[in-house]
Design a protein around this motif. Structure first.
Motif, short mmCIF file in Angstrom:
data_model
loop_
_atom_site.label_atom_id
_atom_site.label_comp_id
_atom_site.label_asym_id
_atom_site.label_seq_id
_atom_site.Cartn_x
_atom_site.Cartn_y
_atom_site.Cartn_z
N GLU A 1 38.78 47.73 35.78
CA GLU A 1 39.30 46.71 36.49
C GLU A 1 38.50 45.53 37.42
O GLU A 1 38.73 44.54 37.38
N ASN B 1 36.79 43.13 35.21
CA ASN B 1 37.73 41.88 34.86
C ASN B 1 37.61 40.99 36.10
O ASN B 1 37.61 39.87 35.93
N TRP B 2 37.80 41.70 37.31
CA TRP B 2 37.87 40.94 38.36
C TRP B 2 36.41 40.11 38.77
O TRP B 2 36.56 38.88 39.09
N GLU C 1 34.54 39.09 36.12
CA GLU C 1 34.64 38.18 35.28
C GLU C 1 35.40 36.74 35.55
O GLU C 1 34.88 35.57 35.32
N ASP C 2 36.55 37.18 36.46
CA ASP C 2 37.18 36.02 36.88
C ASP C 2 36.68 35.30 37.98
O ASP C 2 37.36 34.19 38.23
N ASN C 3 35.81 35.92 38.84
CA ASN C 3 35.57 35.20 40.04
C ASN C 3 33.93 34.71 39.89
O ASN C 3 33.31 33.98 40.64
N GLN C 4 33.25 35.39 38.98
CA GLN C 4 31.70 35.21 39.04
C GLN C 4 31.40 33.64 38.52
O GLN C 4 32.14 33.34 37.51
N HIS D 1 38.54 31.81 44.37
CA HIS D 1 39.48 31.10 44.44
C HIS D 1 40.65 31.99 45.05
O HIS D 1 41.56 32.87 44.47
N ALA E 1 43.90 32.33 42.68
CA ALA E 1 43.77 33.29 41.78
C ALA E 1 44.08 34.60 42.31
O ALA E 1 44.72 35.43 41.59
N ALA E 2 43.58 34.94 43.61
CA ALA E 2 43.32 36.21 44.03
C ALA E 2 44.87 36.56 44.56
O ALA E 2 45.64 37.65 44.33
N SER F 1 47.64 35.45 43.20
CA SER F 1 48.44 35.62 41.72
C SER F 1 48.07 36.97 41.16
O SER F 1 48.93 37.96 40.57
N MET F 2 46.72 37.34 41.42
CA MET F 2 46.26 38.96 40.76
C MET F 2 46.75 39.93 41.77
O MET F 2 47.36 41.05 41.11
#
Length: 679
Positions: A656, A659-660, A662-665, A670, A673-674, A676-677
């Protein structure tokens, strides 16, 4: 020709006194029989039987010397000794039969009959021991009456024995009972003497002379009083010297655990409700370790002196070891127990001034209420102990009353303790990683490795439950070793994937005690092929109250390797501000207690002061528990830029976390985004 004898009044009075003193001695020894164990109990049993038996025999013998027929009378030595043995042995058997705590009427009847028969045998064997120029016979009616009186006296003796075996102190009631018992024994003797008929041959010339052998009388009297004085001396020595050593705490002068056990032994079977208050001093070990055991002992002495004010009537205080005290309150209900607990807590938290030290200490109290008949002492003590630990867990300086709910929690704790070892062997632990975020650079600042337990039946167990158990049992050491290994290997994998961030691991103070931490870390880093600066160790403030110099030495050696050190939960422990300039650390982590209360001006002032102090000491500041944008704004305004909390990311598995990342690097963080996650 029938002969009538006469009595010397003074010697008769002496025989009565002997009977009374012997009865009192036997009743006093009865308490020793009840409260003793093992060989000591057997010793007091023999002593009681000896004092009772020889006392009755002595009264009989002196009474015989008081009786004279104006003729020479001597005594057969063997029959005289046999009469004494009959009295002693019968007393021993009767006491032995009635010695158990609970006896029925059958045992009482047998014991009384044996003692009564022994007294009758002693008396009439003693009569047969008389060597005189007369024939001896008995009036059957008076003989039977004397036997009945002997049985009544014996039953009275046993009833009084049972009555006073739970009472160690001297009292007017015991003296009154001794007088009644003494007169009963004398009544049997002189009734038996009245039943005796002496016949001389017709025409036989009688010498008009006394039958009293004064040297023998004096010898017997002295021997009797020596026996009584020795028995009393033994009891006084036992009461004032041995009892003090065995039942009194040497530091506080309070009754000790042995005396507590004696209370339970004495009241076993009672259906009255009693309250148990288990008091443990908070942070006493820290005072012992920092100021020395001498100051610790003096503090315990002062606490004991304050607790003395609560001893009265049906309320007693015991020191049962270390910094633990126990209150036993008879005829107690919950309201009375809580009132007493409040009074005790208020008393002991007042300042102590000991050898130039101004000490403040509090206590935690667990309360258990029940009757000894319903449950044994171990259950009462265990439940009070459980409630006390619950009070400590709730924040200390308070009391907690044991309930079934607490009992269920204790059962769960025991189950977790039992399963912890198996969990390590069966790989039930896993690690969750929580990111740290630098809002100034808007980049990832590292990860914290958090140990988790997937119990096969209970599901995921909170660290707040199993970590304290692991600390107590010592399993925290292998668990931390495993966590270090897993975190370092995971960090190495992330580096290989281009995620160049350190990982932090929490350390228990238990790992510093064997002095193997440095070697451990070196081995773990070598096995994982990880550079030391990628590892960060998190310690807590409470460590400063152990061997702080040794901990500082070990931390300095670890930092020389290149490993970072941070102080976790800063501000909620033991206020280590005075040692911050000595502690070899790189960062402070503000506890979530401050973050969750940022809208309070007082909390913001404290955080601002901590941040300024950290800047002066060149320490990073990391805020935990960040959950919303308002927290971030407040912290940035005060100069704190590294944050950790659910706003940025909850603890996640390694997959996990990838994935986190990849979403933020590469694009910054944002908040939308956080949010909603995390929904």
């Amino acid at each position: 020709m029938s002969m009538e004898g006469s009595y010397n009044f003074y010697i008769v009075a002496l025989s009565v006194l002997i009977a009374i003193f012997a009865s009192y001695s036997a009743l006093s020894i009865a308490a020793k029989i009840s409260h003793s164990r093992g060989k000591t109990r057997f010793f007091w049993l023999i002593s009681g039987a000896f004092v009772m038996g020889t006392g009755v025999w002595s009264m009989h013998f002196v009474g015989m010397l008081a009786f004279h027929l104006h003729a020479g009378v001597k005594y057969d030595a063997w029959l005289t000794v046999l009469s004494m043995l009959a009295s002693v042995v019968s007393s021993f058997i009767a006491f032995y039969i009635t010695m158990p705590k609970s006896i029925n009427w059958v045992k009482m009847a047998i014991g009384g009959f044996i003692m009564g028969s022994g007294i009758v045998a002693m008396h009439y064997i003693g009569m047969e021991a008389m060597i005189m120029p007369f024939e001896l016979s008995y009036d059957r009616s008076l003989w039977s009456l004397s036997a009945v009186i002997a049985l009544i006296a014996s039953y009275a003796a046993l009833l009084l024995f049972l009555r006073f075996r739970n009472q160690t102190s001297s009292s007017w009631l015991k003296w009154l009972s001794s007088i009644i018992m003494g007169f009963a024994i004398c009544g049997m003797h002189y009734t038996g003497m009245k039943a005796a008929r002496f016949y001389s041959e017709d025409g036989m010339m009688m010498e008009h002379t006394t039958s009293i052998d004064f040297p023998l009388l004096y010898g017997v009297t002295i021997t009797i009083f020596v026996i009584l004085m020795v028995s009393w001396g033994a009891m006084l020595f036992d009461r004032h010297v041995l009892a003090k050593m065995a039942y009194e705490d040497s530091i506080t002068g309070l009754p000790n655990r042995n005396d507590m056990n004696r209370f339970f032994d004495t009241h076993m079977g009672s259906d009255s409700r009693i309250g148990i208050l288990f008091l443990d001093l908070d942070r006493f070990k820290a005072i012992n370790d920092t100021l020395g055991h001498n100051i610790g002992d003096l503090l315990v002495h002062e606490v004991g002196a304050r607790l003395r004010q609560f001893i009265y009537g049906d309320q007693q205080v015991y020191r049962i070891g270390g910094d633990e005290f126990l209150f036993i309150v008879e005829r107690c209900d919950e309201e009375r127990a809580e009132r007493l607990a409040n009074q005790v807590l208020q008393s002991i938290k007042k300042v102590y001034r000991i050898e130039g030290n101004e000490l403040y200490i509090t206590g935690s109290i667990g309360i258990s209420i029940g009757s000894i008949e319903e449950s044994d002492r171990l259950h009462l003590l265990k439940t009070a102990d459980t409630a006390m630990y619950k009070a400590k867990g709730l924040g200390k300086n308070q009391y907690c009353v044991y309930t079934d709910e607490i009992g269920i929690q204790e059962v769960r704790k025991m189950e977790l303790e039992k399963d912890l070892q198996r969990a390590l062997e069966h790989n039930e632990f896993f690690i969750a990683y929580q990111p740290k975020w630098n809002v100034k650079t808007n980049q990832l600042f590292g990860f914290e490795a958090l140990l988790r337990w997937q119990h096969p039946r209970l599901g995921v167990v909170s660290p707040g439950e199993f970590i304290p158990i692991a600390e107590e049992t010592g399993l925290i050491i292998p668990m931390t070793r495993w966590t270090l290994e897993q975190a370092c290997h995971q960090c190495k994998e992330w580096i290989a994937q281009g995620i160049d961030q350190p990982v932090s691991v929490n350390l228990s103070v238990r790992l510093f005690q064997p002095d193997i931490l440095l070697e451990w870390i070196q081995n773990v880093l070598e096995e994982a092929s990880l550079e030391p600066h990628y590892l960060e160790l998190e310690i807590t403030e409470s460590m400063v109250f152990y061997d702080v110099n040794d901990i500082i030495r070990q931390l300095e050696e670890i930092r020389r390797l290149g490993v970072r050190v941070s102080m976790d939960d800063f501000g909620t422990g033991y206020s280590s501000i005075g040692l911050l300039d000595r502690m070899p650390i790189d960062a402070l982590k503000l506890d979530r207690l401050f973050t969750n209360d940022l809208d309070t001006p007082g909390k913001r002032a404290i955080i601002h002061a901590i941040i300024l102090m950290a800047e002066r000491l060149h320490l990073d500041v990391i805020a935990e528990g960040v959950e919303n944008e308002e927290h971030i704004e407040y912290l940035i305004a005060m100069g704190c830029y590294v944050m950790q909390g659910y706003f940025y990311g909850k603890p996640m598995s390694s997959d996990e976390m990838m994935n986190w990342i990849e979403d933020n690097q590469g694009m910054g963080f944002h908040p939308a985004a956080a949010a909603s996650m995390n929904e």
